[in-house]
Design a protein around this motif. Structure first.
Motif, PDB file in Angstrom:
ATOM      1  N   ALA A 275       0.862  -1.187   0.000  1.00 31.09           N
ATOM      2  CA  ALA A 275       0.000   0.000   0.000  1.00 31.09           C
ATOM      3  C   ALA A 275       0.897   1.235   0.000  1.00 31.09           C
ATOM      4  CB  ALA A 275      -0.940   0.000   1.211  1.00 31.09           C
ATOM      5  N   THR A 276       0.299   2.380  -0.254  1.00 29.57           N
ATOM      6  CA  THR A 276       1.056   3.628  -0.336  1.00 29.57           C
ATOM      7  C   THR A 276       1.574   4.047   1.028  1.00 29.57           C
ATOM      8  OG1 THR A 276      -0.270   4.375  -2.208  1.00 29.57           O
ATOM      9  CG2 THR A 276       0.966   6.048  -1.018  1.00 29.57           C
ATOM     10  N   ILE A 277       2.874   4.249   1.133  1.00 34.94           N
ATOM     11  CA  ILE A 277       3.497   4.691   2.385  1.00 34.94           C
ATOM     12  C   ILE A 277       3.255   6.189   2.546  1.00 34.94           C
ATOM     13  CG2 ILE A 277       5.676   4.972   3.607  1.00 34.94           C
ATOM     14  CD1 ILE A 277       6.668   2.448   2.164  1.00 34.94           C
ATOM     15  N   LEU A 278       2.779   6.596   3.727  1.00 33.73           N
ATOM     16  CA  LEU A 278       2.478   8.003   4.000  1.00 33.73           C
ATOM     17  C   LEU A 278       3.481   8.667   4.928  1.00 33.73           C
ATOM     18  CD1 LEU A 278      -1.401   7.877   4.474  1.00 33.73           C
ATOM     19  CD2 LEU A 278      -0.101   8.301   2.389  1.00 33.73           C
ATOM     20  N   ALA A 279       4.195   7.881   5.733  1.00 31.61           N
ATOM     21  CA  ALA A 279       5.131   8.462   6.696  1.00 31.61           C
ATOM     22  C   ALA A 279       6.308   7.522   6.898  1.00 31.61           C
ATOM     23  CB  ALA A 279       4.440   8.747   8.027  1.00 31.61           C
ATOM     24  N   MET A 280       7.519   8.087   7.016  1.00 33.10           N
ATOM     25  CA  MET A 280       8.730   7.316   7.277  1.00 33.10           C
ATOM     26  C   MET A 280       9.528   7.997   8.374  1.00 33.10           C
ATOM     27  SD  MET A 280      10.139   6.007   3.589  1.00 33.10           S
ATOM     28  CE  MET A 280      10.693   7.619   3.065  1.00 33.10           C
ATOM     29  N   ALA A 281      10.224   7.182   9.177  1.00 33.44           N
ATOM     30  CA  ALA A 281      11.058   7.721  10.246  1.00 33.44           C
ATOM     31  C   ALA A 281      12.266   6.817  10.455  1.00 33.44           C
ATOM     32  CB  ALA A 281      10.256   7.865  11.539  1.00 33.44           C
ATOM     33  N   TRP A 282      13.448   7.412  10.446  1.00 30.87           N
ATOM     34  CA  TRP A 282      14.672   6.667  10.770  1.00 30.87           C
ATOM     35  C   TRP A 282      14.815   6.561  12.270  1.00 30.87           C
ATOM     36  CZ3 TRP A 282      18.346   4.682   7.315  1.00 30.87           C
ATOM     37  CH2 TRP A 282      18.189   5.045   5.963  1.00 30.87           C
ATOM     38  N   HIS A 283      15.337   5.427  12.727  1.00 35.72           N
ATOM     39  CA  HIS A 283      15.697   5.307  14.132  1.00 35.72           C
ATOM     40  C   HIS A 283      16.890   6.233  14.397  1.00 35.72           C
ATOM     41  CE1 HIS A 283      17.218   3.613  17.899  1.00 35.72           C
ATOM     42  NE2 HIS A 283      15.999   3.113  18.067  1.00 35.72           N
ATOM     43  N   PRO A 284      16.914   6.932  15.540  1.00 37.30           N
ATOM     44  CA  PRO A 284      17.983   7.914  15.785  1.00 37.30           C
ATOM     45  C   PRO A 284      19.392   7.328  15.782  1.00 37.30           C
ATOM     46  CG  PRO A 284      16.156   8.243  17.312  1.00 37.30           C
ATOM     47  CD  PRO A 284      15.895   6.953  16.601  1.00 37.30           C
ATOM     48  N   THR A 285      19.555   6.057  16.152  1.00 37.17           N
ATOM     49  CA  THR A 285      20.910   5.510  16.290  1.00 37.17           C
ATOM     50  C   THR A 285      21.118   4.182  15.564  1.00 37.17           C
ATOM     51  OG1 THR A 285      20.273   4.429  18.373  1.00 37.17           O
ATOM     52  CG2 THR A 285      21.258   6.645  18.519  1.00 37.17           C
ATOM     53  N   GLU A 286      20.084   3.467  15.227  1.00 35.27           N
ATOM     54  CA  GLU A 286      20.247   2.134  14.651  1.00 35.27           C
ATOM     55  C   GLU A 286      19.865   2.107  13.174  1.00 35.27           C
ATOM     56  OE1 GLU A 286      18.335  -0.881  16.936  1.00 35.27           O
ATOM     57  OE2 GLU A 286      18.925  -0.010  18.869  1.00 35.27           O
ATOM     58  N   ASN A 287      20.252   0.996  12.524  1.00 35.88           N
ATOM     59  CA  ASN A 287      19.982   0.814  11.102  1.00 35.88           C
ATOM     60  C   ASN A 287      18.548   0.304  10.927  1.00 35.88           C
ATOM     61  OD1 ASN A 287      20.043   0.366   8.379  1.00 35.88           O
ATOM     62  ND2 ASN A 287      21.682  -1.166   8.419  1.00 35.88           N
ATOM     63  N   ILE A 288      17.599   1.171  11.222  1.00 39.70           N
ATOM     64  CA  ILE A 288      16.172   0.826  11.161  1.00 39.70           C
ATOM     65  C   ILE A 288      15.418   1.978  10.498  1.00 39.70           C
ATOM     66  CG2 ILE A 288      14.090   0.274  12.480  1.00 39.70           C
ATOM     67  CD1 ILE A 288      15.851  -0.780  14.710  1.00 39.70           C
ATOM     68  N   LEU A 289      14.573   1.645   9.561  1.00 42.09           N
ATOM     69  CA  LEU A 289      13.640   2.599   8.972  1.00 42.09           C
ATOM     70  C   LEU A 289      12.230   2.047   9.157  1.00 42.09           C
ATOM     71  CD1 LEU A 289      13.235   5.205   7.235  1.00 42.09           C
ATOM     72  CD2 LEU A 289      13.136   3.682   5.251  1.00 42.09           C
TER      73      LEU A 289
END
Length: 871
Positions: A275-289
């Motif tokens: 489905a269409t992604i509306l929001a993304m956020a990187w983790h402040p310190t780890e390799n996670i989106l």
């Protein structure tokens, strides 16, 4: 399969738009969606999330700070919740329209709120009474975004512009308007135009209409590198990694791309989104989106950066991707010097006064010692004979040999200094409002209102409603031409649209009712010509255009006048019966703005009453509206809140603008606690016969009416003579005086007399002005019995007011006798009764001398009448 193991999928909310945010330390991830709760997930844990109840439905944005998070919803509430007890704390702010985005400053002290209102509110998260309003934009804001310092806020507007504000200790200041960079989007569209501040604080990036990510530097506002994303549909979300080394983008094409910020190279593409992604956020310190979509789903994507590129996340904050780094100067000299270990710092190049390109300020700069100056002199020596170093004269200055010869045409003097650009008054349509969300009013008056709504990019929809629903029915139609101007009266509705897609500008008239089959008509303007303003009267259709033409048609579309307006560019126009008023820009005034010039003509008789006369505005003010009253008198309303009418306009050279009401002096504003403005609609007679100013009252910082439709208010005329606050200050000063009992009685009587006298003076000048205005109208038109009676009533009111003023002067004392006699001389006394009444007033108050003077005046008048009869 390994990739799927690194993606943790959760059904966070019911199907619908869902948004997310990380806490600053990255330990918690919070989501909000269409249902009435928020979910709190713990990073690295598969436990069930904590559910926070008492949340509004249809949430549209969420942000988190240290120990709290804030959510905004479509019902206009922005609420704060505690992360310590997972409970609701307070409502920080409410908006009258749906909230579309919120942004939290890095220190967590301020929340910026964008809604379908035009103004953006910046509220203190610890004290909701501290609030700042940003309202220099023209339409609703879709996104808000703080920079890393928290001192700058970027607004992505639905008009396709970016507005950057500085939020220092003082009032907010708009420092830049960036146009042509983002796409014009509706506030509720899935596509994104959000400003992405780079972590190094020197640039930002935004999605563009061409589905790229464009970087812009803040030092010079120049466009730098761009990411050619090759997304096949609009970008819906994007995010820098915490150190700015990577960029993630996603689109409605259901793909997610990972980019190297330095090289703008694609590192990885995931094209299996459901489905269409509306929001993304990187983790402040780890390799996670982490990202959420429009189906209520949350994805926590661990190891999002492939192993071969994972080292990019371990670096410190990386510089923004520039073509040339502004910190390095124009030729990268500073960078080369730093690499070589030298200490010279060349100041930034700037325009210098005096001799062209003088080196005096460089050699005398505080950042260089004598040795540095010598080194700089060596640096500019033409050691390779290339000719880039100019010759130096005997005084150590550069000669002008390196400059081309200055040539100027014969008979013309060369211009020195910067050129002056006068400020032009923009054209406008009276009674219309700018876009707000997807709606705007095209026309509002006492007949009704016309409004348009943007449905899709392909068409609009028009609605016409009436106050008198018994004689007129509301109608609605689809508008493929995208009309942007309209006029409405009892006979019909007039529209116009601008050129688009090769089609010329067009005028469209639709009558309400006819005794034959209703005949709409349209007419096209010449190619390249746009409509500045339109007007509709009982007899004619008028349009002013960008070519400075005034085009006049009959109500059946027959063109009868086309001429070029002398004052240009054209600003606006108005019409009433056979009269047409046009306004355009004229000569430059003392405030640097073009003075407005108006012309009034009678189309039927082909007669010009006033030609290119000045519209009387105060310096630095602008014209807000122009219209004819119900009786056919021209009125204007300016940006200072003053309503003025044009007197004697039917006599060439005699017209003058008279203020009839200053809304800033209304008694309702005297306390200073009320913040409101007034949007003009019309001037029409009240049931009592006295004309009234009809308007909409706008609360707070609003400048235009919006939905729901406000209630029409009316104010009586009050020619500005003195302010309410001045009278209050005078009364207060008298109250503070130390008076004896007799003095107090005397002061009280004096205060009452002065108050009554001020009221009577206001009534006198208003009645006299209205009498003069109506007399002029009846002298040039066929009067009705109602108008003749109104003129008689005004004459009676004037004499009655003068008689009351006479009584006040007699009560004030004998020393006011000369003013009292002056009042008597102003009485009209058509039948001799007023002088007799004036004599009785003087006798009643024991003013014998005044009574004698009145009798002498009466005798002189009788002698004068006898002489007239003899003649």
């Amino acid at each position: 399969m390994a990739l799927q193991q690194r993606i943790r999928y959760r059904q966070a909310h019911a199907p619908g738009a869902t948004f997310l945010t990380y806490t600053p330390n990255g330990k918690k991830l919070i989501t909000a969606g269409v249902d009435n709760f928020c979910r709190i997930f713990s990073t690295g844990s598969d436990d069930e999330p904590v559910t926070v109840d008492d949340v509004q439905e249809n949430n549209t944005a969420i942000v988190a700070g240290a120990g709290f998070f804030i959510a905004g919803s479509e019902d206009g509430t922005v609420s704060k919740y505690s992360l310590e007890n997972n409970k609701f704390e307070e409502i920080l702010v409410r908006t009258s329209l749906p909230v579309r985005d919120v942004a939290l400053s890095p220190d967590g002290n301020w929340i910026a709120v964008a809604s379908e209102e035009i103004a953006v509110k910046v509220v203190n998260t610890k004290d909701m009474t501290q609030i700042q309003i940003l309202n220099e934009q023209t339409r609703a804001i879709k996104h808000v975004s703080f920079d890393s310092s928290g001192t700058r806020l970027a607004l992505s507007c639905t008009d396709g512009n970016i507005y950057v504000y500085s939020l220092g200790s003082g009032e907010p200041d708009m420092i830049k308007k960036v146009d042509g960079m983002i796409k014009s989007l509706e506030s509720n569209a899935e596509a994104s135009s959000k400003v992405l501040w780079h972590p190094d604080g020197r640039a930002f990036a935004t999605p563009t209409a061409s589905r790229e990510i464009q970087v812009m530097s803040l030092s010079d506002w120049e466009r730098q590198r761009s990411f050619k994303t090759s997304h096949s549909q609009d970008i819906t979300a994007a995010a820098w990694s915490p150190n700015g080394a990577l960029l993630a983008t996603t689109s409605s094409d259901l793909s997610l791309c990972l980019w190297d910020a330095k090289t703008q190279k694609l590192l990885k593409k995931y094209d299996d989104m459901k489905a269409t992604i509306l929001a993304m956020a990187w983790h402040p310190t780890e390799n996670i989106l982490s990202y959420t979509n429009n189906d209520g789903e949350l994805y926590i994507h661990t190891d999002i950066v492939p192993a071969e590129h994972a080292s990019l996340l371990q670096k410190s904050v990386q510089p923004a991707p520039f073509f040339h780094d502004p910190a390095e100067g124009r030729a990268g000299i500073a960078a080369n010097q730093l690499a070589n270990g030298t200490k010279h710092v060349l100041p930034e190049r700037r325009a210098r006064a005096g001799t062209p390109d003088s080196l005096d300020d460089l050699l005398g700069s505080d950042v260089m010692d004598d040795d540095d100056a010598g080194d700089l002199a060596d640096f500019v020596v033409d050691d390779d004979g290339a000719g880039y170093a100019p010759a130096i004269n005997g005084h150590g200055k550069r000669t002008n040999g390196h400059l081309p010869a200055l040539q100027s045409p014969k008979g013309k003097r060369r211009a020195y200094g910067s050129s002056f650009q006068p400020e032009i008054h923009e054209g406008f349509q009276p009674g219309s409002t700018p876009w707000r969300g997807n709606r705007r009013y095209l026309c509002v008056n006492l007949t009704g209102w016309v409004w348009t709504q943007s449905q899709e990019s392909s068409h609009h929809s028009i609605t016409v409603e009436f106050h008198d629903t018994e004689n007129h029915r509301r109608f609605h139609f689809t508008d493929p031409f995208k009309y942007d101007k309209a006029c409405l009266n009892e006979n019909g509705t007039l529209f116009s649209c601008q050129p688009s897609s090769g089609s010329p500008a067009m005028i469209y008239y639709r009558p309400h009712e006819t005794w034959t089959t209703r005949t709409d008509w349209r007419t096209n303007l010449p190619a390249g010509e746009t409509v500045t303003a339109i007007a509709l009267s009982e007899s004619y259709v008028v349009a002013t255009t960008s070519a400075n033409y005034v085009r006049i048609y009959t109500l059946f579309g027959l063109p009868i006048r086309v001429y070029r307006q002398k004052a240009s560019p054209a600003v606006t126009c108005a019409a009433w019966r056979d009269y047409v008023l046009t306004i355009g820009n004229g000569p430059v005034g003392g405030d640097g703005m073009c003075q407005l010039l108006y012309t009034i003509e009678n189309v039927k008789h082909d007669e010009i009453y006033q030609s290119e006369d000045i519209v009387a505005l105060t310096p630095n003010s602008t014209l807000v509206s122009v219209f004819f009253s119900e009786e056919g008198d021209p009125y204007i309303y300016d940006s200072t809140g003053v309503l003025l009418t044009l007197m004697h306009w039917r006599t060439n050279g005699q017209a003058r603008w008279v203020p009839m009401l200053d809304t800033a002096l209304l008694s309702r504003l005297a306390s200073g606690n009320k913040q409101e403005s007034y949007w003009p609609v019309a001037v029409a007679n009240h049931a009592s016969g006295a004309p009234k100013f009809h308007c909409y009252i706008l609360k707070g910082a609003d400048k235009h009416p919006y939905w729901p439709q406000p209630v029409l208010s009316e104010f009586g005329f009050q020619i500005p003579l003195s302010s309410v606050s001045d009278k209050k200050a005078k009364d207060a000063a008298e109250d503070e005086m130390d008076l004896s009992d007799d003095d107090e009685d005397s002061a009280a009587i004096k205060k009452t007399v002065e108050s009554q006298q001020s009221t009577l003076e206001q009534a006198l000048i208003l009645s006299s002005t209205l009498h003069t205005q109506l007399s002029s109208t009846l002298a040039h038109t066929r009067p009705t019995s109602h108008q003749r009676q109104a003129l008689t009533n005004l004459e009676v009111d004037i004499d009655k007011t003068l008689l009351q003023l006479l009584a006040q002067e007699c009560l004030a004392g004998e020393d006011r006798g000369m003013k009292a006699l002056e009042i008597v001389t102003l009485m009209r006394d058509a039948n001799g009764k007023m002088l007799d009444l004036a004599n009785k007033v003087a006798t009643r108050y024991g003013r014998e001398v005044l009574g004698e003077k009145i009798r002498e005046l009466e005798e002189r008048r009788l002698v004068g009448l006898d002489e007239e009869e003899d003649v």
